[in-house]
Design a protein around this motif. Sequence first.
Motif, short mmCIF file in Angstrom:
data_model
loop_
_atom_site.label_atom_id
_atom_site.label_comp_id
_atom_site.label_asym_id
_atom_site.label_seq_id
_atom_site.Cartn_x
_atom_site.Cartn_y
_atom_site.Cartn_z
N ARG A 66 11.64 -0.21 -4.38
CA ARG A 66 11.77 0.95 -5.27
C ARG A 66 11.06 0.69 -6.60
N ALA A 67 11.17 -0.53 -7.09
CA ALA A 67 10.49 -0.87 -8.35
C ALA A 67 8.98 -0.74 -8.21
N GLY A 68 8.48 -0.90 -7.00
CA GLY A 68 7.05 -0.75 -6.74
C GLY A 68 6.65 0.66 -6.37
N GLY A 69 7.58 1.60 -6.47
CA GLY A 69 7.26 3.00 -6.21
C GLY A 69 7.34 3.41 -4.75
N VAL A 70 7.98 2.58 -3.92
CA VAL A 70 8.08 2.89 -2.50
C VAL A 70 9.34 3.73 -2.23
N PRO A 71 9.21 4.91 -1.64
CA PRO A 71 10.41 5.69 -1.29
C PRO A 71 11.19 5.00 -0.17
N VAL A 72 12.52 5.20 -0.20
CA VAL A 72 13.40 4.48 0.72
C VAL A 72 14.27 5.46 1.50
N ILE A 73 14.30 5.27 2.82
CA ILE A 73 15.24 5.94 3.70
C ILE A 73 16.25 4.90 4.14
N ALA A 74 17.54 5.18 3.98
CA ALA A 74 18.58 4.25 4.42
C ALA A 74 19.31 4.83 5.62
N VAL A 75 19.58 3.96 6.59
CA VAL A 75 20.36 4.32 7.77
C VAL A 75 21.55 3.38 7.80
N THR A 76 22.75 3.91 7.55
CA THR A 76 23.95 3.07 7.51
C THR A 76 25.12 3.80 8.15
N ASN A 77 26.24 3.07 8.28
CA ASN A 77 27.47 3.68 8.76
C ASN A 77 28.45 3.89 7.62
N ASP A 78 27.97 3.84 6.37
CA ASP A 78 28.85 3.97 5.21
C ASP A 78 28.12 4.73 4.10
N ALA A 79 28.45 5.99 3.95
CA ALA A 79 27.80 6.83 2.94
C ALA A 79 28.11 6.39 1.52
N PRO B 21 0.86 -1.18 0.00
CA PRO B 21 0.00 0.00 0.00
C PRO B 21 0.89 1.23 0.00
N ARG B 22 0.32 2.42 0.21
CA ARG B 22 1.16 3.61 0.27
C ARG B 22 2.11 3.46 1.46
N ALA B 23 3.40 3.36 1.17
CA ALA B 23 4.36 2.97 2.20
C ALA B 23 5.66 3.75 2.07
N VAL B 24 6.46 3.68 3.13
CA VAL B 24 7.85 4.14 3.13
C VAL B 24 8.69 2.99 3.68
N MET B 25 9.81 2.70 3.03
CA MET B 25 10.73 1.69 3.54
C MET B 25 11.90 2.37 4.25
N VAL B 26 12.23 1.88 5.44
CA VAL B 26 13.42 2.33 6.15
C VAL B 26 14.35 1.13 6.23
N ALA B 27 15.47 1.21 5.53
CA ALA B 27 16.44 0.11 5.48
C ALA B 27 17.61 0.45 6.39
N VAL B 28 17.95 -0.48 7.27
CA VAL B 28 18.96 -0.23 8.31
C VAL B 28 20.06 -1.27 8.18
N SER B 29 21.30 -0.81 8.01
CA SER B 29 22.43 -1.73 7.85
C SER B 29 23.71 -1.01 8.20
N GLN B 30 24.55 -1.66 9.01
CA GLN B 30 25.83 -1.05 9.34
C GLN B 30 26.67 -0.85 8.08
N SER B 31 26.79 -1.91 7.28
CA SER B 31 27.66 -1.86 6.11
C SER B 31 26.95 -1.41 4.85
N GLY B 32 25.66 -1.65 4.76
CA GLY B 32 24.91 -1.33 3.54
C GLY B 32 25.28 -2.22 2.38
#
Length: 367
Positions: free
Chosen positions: A132-145, A108-119
């Motif tokens: 992303r292919a389904g149109g869901v915006p993604v926020i990433a939280v990592t320790n590696d830009a 459904p209308r969603a936001v994904m928050v992906a969390v990974s030290q290394s990414g």
Amino acid sequence: MDRTPSASPGTYRQVDGHPTTPGALMRAEIAEQPGRWSDLLTTGCDALEQASALLRDARPELVVLAARGSSDHAAQYAQYLVHHRLGIPAMLATPSSISQDAGHLTYPRAVMVAVSQSGQSPDLLATVEDARAGGVPVIAVTNDASSALAGLADVHVEVSAGPERSVAATKTYTGEVLALRQLVMGASRGPELDVDGLVASAAAVLAAMDEQAVAAAAALDRADRVLVVGRGLSMGSAKEGALKLMETCALAASGWSAADATHGPLGQVVEGTTVLALTAGARSRDSVLELARAAAAQGGHVVTVLDDARPDGVADGWARGVVPRPADDLAPLLEILPIQRVALELALRRGLDPDHPRGLRKVTLTS
């Protein structure tokens, strides 16, 4: 249990070309945490504001949290916080549905928050790509830009933990929890964080554990199993605390919600079983203590973590009364610190090297 030492206090290993004694990396990285939190809240404020705005403005019907390992424990904290602060459903992703089953999910209308030290984990990346292919915006939280996950995200938040060379995650875990806290509180327009107060509290807890950790490890060494119990916002740190004891000390430990523990895990408590009760959060304290007292009645050795009192039926306490009772959303950040320090000392007591646990690697690439 096989207690054959893999390292001794006088053993040196080469890390990045420099000699280091067992546990030196983990000890330093635990101690860094108050300063690293301050760095995150200073240098990451723009990214956190962008991420919070995305989460708020998307008006999602669902928040999907994608993570593995310690990062998954941080995500479980965020799941509860989303429920409390945003009042919308939040779910933990199942990466194997994408990477192993070749599935495709329609959200459904969603936001994904992906969390990974290394990414870098392939199944996590596959999960994000599918979203992303389904149109869901993604926020990433990592320790590696520079990681692949950061590159896939609409907004990337770097936890600013700096290089973490010990296999056991410490500062990256708490950095993720703090970043997720700021993300959700920003989206809900929550109260301003007292940064100085949080940093001072963390420093006080660590200073207290510098004095208590060796004795606490000696007491814990007599146990052949450990149950770590929290509830709600603290459940993720209960699971993370158990993981730290398992991976660094080769100790049979498990982390549970106090509610779930009454449905089975309480049965593993026998005479001498140690039960670590995360009781700093006001909302969950009574429930956790109810389980802890039931464990004590079965012969369990109950230890509260970061409580401000000594409740009936409790044998011991780590960092008791060191800091005022924290807000519920900050308690999990502080509750994990004593367990990290005791895990370090217990590993060394057992002749193990917590920086390089047998059979484990820093980055696990699950596909």
